[in-house]
Design an enzyme around this catalytic site. Structure first.
Site, PDB file in Angstrom:
ATOM      1  N   TYR A   1       0.826  -1.209   0.000  1.00 32.46           N
ATOM      2  CA  TYR A   1       0.000   0.000   0.000  1.00 32.46           C
ATOM      3  C   TYR A   1       0.862   1.262   0.000  1.00 32.46           C
ATOM      4  O   TYR A   1       0.492   2.276  -0.604  1.00 32.46           O
ATOM      5  CB  TYR A   1      -1.009  -0.017   1.160  1.00 32.46           C
ATOM      6  CG  TYR A   1      -2.208  -0.863   0.795  1.00 32.46           C
ATOM      7  CD1 TYR A   1      -3.189  -0.368  -0.048  1.00 32.46           C
ATOM      8  CD2 TYR A   1      -2.317  -2.175   1.233  1.00 32.46           C
ATOM      9  CE1 TYR A   1      -4.256  -1.144  -0.437  1.00 32.46           C
ATOM     10  CE2 TYR A   1      -3.386  -2.964   0.855  1.00 32.46           C
ATOM     11  CZ  TYR A   1      -4.356  -2.443   0.019  1.00 32.46           C
ATOM     12  OH  TYR A   1      -5.405  -3.214  -0.384  1.00 32.46           O
TER      13      TYR A   1
ATOM     14  N   ASP B   1      -8.656   5.872  -5.219  1.00 31.10           N
ATOM     15  CA  ASP B   1      -7.592   6.834  -5.546  1.00 31.10           C
ATOM     16  C   ASP B   1      -7.943   8.292  -5.256  1.00 31.10           C
ATOM     17  O   ASP B   1      -7.096   9.180  -5.407  1.00 31.10           O
ATOM     18  CB  ASP B   1      -7.170   6.670  -7.014  1.00 31.10           C
ATOM     19  CG  ASP B   1      -8.342   6.826  -8.012  1.00 31.10           C
ATOM     20  OD1 ASP B   1      -9.317   7.536  -7.698  1.00 31.10           O
ATOM     21  OD2 ASP B   1      -8.248   6.230  -9.109  1.00 31.10           O
TER      22      ASP B   1
ATOM     23  N   HIS C   1     -15.378   1.246  -1.974  1.00 27.21           N
ATOM     24  CA  HIS C   1     -14.294   0.392  -1.464  1.00 27.21           C
ATOM     25  C   HIS C   1     -13.283   1.164  -0.616  1.00 27.21           C
ATOM     26  O   HIS C   1     -12.196   0.653  -0.360  1.00 27.21           O
ATOM     27  CB  HIS C   1     -13.590  -0.324  -2.640  1.00 27.21           C
ATOM     28  CG  HIS C   1     -14.483  -1.315  -3.343  1.00 27.21           C
ATOM     29  ND1 HIS C   1     -14.242  -1.793  -4.603  1.00 27.21           N
ATOM     30  CD2 HIS C   1     -15.632  -1.911  -2.932  1.00 27.21           C
ATOM     31  CE1 HIS C   1     -15.200  -2.643  -4.958  1.00 27.21           C
ATOM     32  NE2 HIS C   1     -16.065  -2.729  -3.958  1.00 27.21           N
TER      33      HIS C   1
ATOM     34  N   CYS D   1      -8.282   2.198  12.522  1.00 30.79           N
ATOM     35  CA  CYS D   1      -7.568   1.510  13.597  1.00 30.79           C
ATOM     36  C   CYS D   1      -8.040   0.057  13.678  1.00 30.79           C
ATOM     37  O   CYS D   1      -9.219  -0.234  13.463  1.00 30.79           O
ATOM     38  CB  CYS D   1      -7.826   2.242  14.912  1.00 30.79           C
ATOM     39  SG  CYS D   1      -6.941   1.494  16.295  1.00 30.79           S
TER      40      CYS D   1
ATOM     41  N   CYS E   1      -4.937   5.355  20.204  1.00 31.65           N
ATOM     42  CA  CYS E   1      -4.713   4.226  21.116  1.00 31.65           C
ATOM     43  C   CYS E   1      -3.424   3.457  20.822  1.00 31.65           C
ATOM     44  O   CYS E   1      -3.136   2.461  21.489  1.00 31.65           O
ATOM     45  CB  CYS E   1      -5.909   3.269  21.076  1.00 31.65           C
ATOM     46  SG  CYS E   1      -5.948   2.246  19.603  1.00 31.65           S
TER      47      CYS E   1
ATOM     48  N   GLY F   1     -15.378   2.057 -17.116  1.00 30.20           N
ATOM     49  CA  GLY F   1     -14.070   1.499 -16.754  1.00 30.20           C
ATOM     50  C   GLY F   1     -14.083   0.503 -15.618  1.00 30.20           C
ATOM     51  O   GLY F   1     -13.191   0.530 -14.780  1.00 30.20           O
TER      52      GLY F   1
ATOM     53  N   ALA G   1     -12.036   6.051 -21.421  1.00 30.92           N
ATOM     54  CA  ALA G   1     -12.866   6.977 -20.639  1.00 30.92           C
ATOM     55  C   ALA G   1     -12.563   8.444 -20.934  1.00 30.92           C
ATOM     56  O   ALA G   1     -13.487   9.239 -21.133  1.00 30.92           O
ATOM     57  CB  ALA G   1     -12.667   6.692 -19.149  1.00 30.92           C
TER      58      ALA G   1
END
Ligand code: BJW
Ligand code: ZN
Length: 262
Positions: A72, A109, A134, A142, A169, A206, A250
């Site tokens: 990520y 994104d 999503h 967390c 935390c 898309g 697109a």
């Protein structure tokens, strides 16, 4: 004076969109492809080199959070350098200019949000902000408490000790993304399906339309009596049932469909 009949599928789609009282737009990775964001499936897709079950499931994160965060972190750098393209911009202008337009995206994104803010300038961008089915690659949540917030700092996944920790935390943070096997946010999904059922047209841009429940949003419009216009360079499972399916990229096709004058 009579309106001339549309001569091809793109003209027909333009006429359908111009006449529609309510429109939902469902987008997937392909809408951001021309911005430089990799898609998931297909020859250049992320899943060609990375296995989804090793990176995009809660089990994968529990097993190896460093590996998942490393991936990520790399994607955040890549996506963070991308800018909205002509399709994002045209959709944002549409949603700001006309009532009854809802943009729903599977993308993480934030490029629809960037386009909405750019199109609104100093005005109110909210009508063009998407429902993000999503989640977002630039948000975290967390693993122990309800905290969930924006997070754009670089990720250091070199050791467990350097992984991002909760401001409240100190527990491990995770990307605020819906992984396979996880439920989508109930309220967001509900809003998306309600908008789809009320729409005269669902414009699908898309997406390979294989991931559910997102892919069922277009079907909801069809079942409620509306029409579906698909924009994609390739056929998808939706092509067969779509009212019109337009082959093309697109950033080229969407602005053309949404132009207000010929
Ligand atoms: C262009 C272009 C250009 C290229 N212009 N176009 C029903 C049937 C079967 C399975 C299921 C089902 N219901 C649920 C499931 C399971 C699963 C699922 O759908 N699996 C299928 C893959 C088989 N769904 C889930 O697990 C979902 N959760 C769920 O259902 O929970 C229920 C539950 C109930 C009770 C208890 C527990 C759970 C969650 C799905 C979350 C998906 N998340 C991902 C990964 C995020 C990770 C990350 O980003 O890091 O989201 S998967 C990945 O696919 C990502 C995308 O949003 C999503 C959709 O992909 P998308 O956008 O369509 O991209 P591509 O690459 O597939 O397609 C790109 C398209 O663009 C192509 O068509 C190109 O041709 C086109 N293109 N250039 C226009 N220039
Ligand atoms: Zn916490």
């Amino acid at each position: 004076m009579t309106t001339p009949l549309p001569t091809n599928a793109r003209d027909a789609a333009r006429a359908m969109l111009a006449a529609a009282h309510r429109i939902v737009v469902l987008t997937g990775a392909g809408v951001s492809a021309e911005s430089g964001v990799p898609t998931f499936r297909g020859p250049e897709g992320l899943w060609r080199n990375f296995r989804p079950e090793e990176l995009a499931t809660p089990d994968a994160f529990a097993r190896d959070p460093r590996l998942v965060w490393e991936w990520y972190g790399w994607r955040r750098e890549r996506v963070g350098a991308c800018r909205p393209n002509a399709a994002h911009a045209a959709l944002a202008r549409l949603a700001l200019a006309r009532e009854g337009v809802r943009v729903i995206t599977q993308n993480v994104d934030e490029l629809h949000t960037d386009a909405a803010r750019a199109a609104a300038g100093t005005g109110d961008a909210s009508a063009a902000l998407p429902l993000e089915l999503h989640g977002s690659i630039f948000r975290v949540r967390c693993t122990a408490c309800p905290a969930r917030y924006a997070h754009r700092r670089p990720i250091d996944a070199s050791s467990d000790a350097t992984l991002p920790r909760c401001d409240r935390c100190s527990a491990l943070l995770r990307p605020d993304i819906v992984w396979f096997g996880e439920q989508l946010d109930h309220a967001t999904l509900n809003d998306a399906f309600r908008a789809a059922e009320r729409a005269a047209v669902c414009l699908v841009v898309g997406t390979s339309a294989v991931v559910h429940p997102a892919a069922s949003i277009a079907t909801a419009t069809l079942h409620a009596g509306g029409q579906v216009i698909e924009v994609n360079p390739e056929e998808t499972p939706l092509t067969r049932t779509a009212t019109l399916s337009l082959r093309g990229a697109a950033a080229e096709v969407v602005p053309e469909l949404l132009r207000t004058s010929p």
